[in-house]
Design a protein around this motif. Structure first.
Motif: not given
Ligand code: MN
Ligand code: PRP
Ligand code: MG
Length: 181
Positions: A41-44, A99-100
């Motif tokens: 999932v961009l950008k994290g 995810e981040d």
């Molecule tokens: Mn994110």
């Protein structure tokens, strides 16, 4: 240079590396022979995606999705808008969302619903960080790197106003940085 804006380090680069190895081994066992579609999932998620997938010794494919929440942070409608969709048809596939961080849970709840609607065979989540106190929507990750307190964290993909994603560790931003904006 960037370190001067950081109040304290929460998760070091070494801790992240070690945890990625552990999680990667577990994920490789789970997804052996499933050829999962691993979705960043961009950008994290960029740094975590790069590290976790290199610790997964199994066949897999990569894809990316970019989403953003509608409205501003104070009155979030909970709606999510797709900025970049997947290139891949997910029907019948085993999906691993990378995810981040999970905070309110809105981003991931939206994505899980979307992929189920698109008839994925399974949808699981791996997140580097979990901020349980931020949760608004009832959703949990299947794999979590580290729990973090309810503070403003940046680094290793996480931004403040698009900055700090390139820090190699996760830290708490000095309040003076966001108070001056
Ligand atoms: Mn994110
Ligand atoms: C951040 C973070 C997660 C999401 C978590 O992304 O990277 O994707 O918010 O918040 P939630 O659980 O409350 O939905 P953001 O939308 O800031 O975009 P970015 O990854 O490009 O920074
Ligand atoms: Mg952000």
């Amino acid at each position: 240079m960037l370190a001067k804006d950081i109040e304290k380090v929460l998760v070091t680069r070494e801790e992240i590396n070690a945890r990625c190895k552990e999680l990667g081994e577990q994920l490789a066992m789970e997804y052996q022979d499933k050829n999962p579609l691993v979705i960043g999932v961009l950008k994290g998620s960029i740094n975590f995606m790069a590290d976790i997938c290199r610790e997964m010794d199994c066949y897999l494919e990569l894809d990316f999705m970019d989403v953003s929440s509608y409205g501003n942070a104070t009155v979030s409608s909970g709606e999510v808008k797709i900025l970049k969709d997947l290139d891949t048809n997910v029907e019948g596939r085993d999906l691993l969302i990378v995810e981040d961080i999970i905070d309110s849970g809105r981003t991931l709840a939206y994505l899980v619903d979307l992929f189920k609607y698109r008839k994925a065979n399974s949808v699981k989540i791996v997140t580097l960080l979990d901020k349980p106190e931020g949760r608004v929507v009832d959703i949990e990750a299947d794999y979590v790197g580290f729990d973090v307190p309810n503070e403003f964290v940046v680094g290793y993909g996480l931004d403040y106003m698009e900055q700090y994603r390139n820090l190699p560790y996760v830290g708490v931003l000095k309040p003076s940085i966001y108070e001056s904006n």
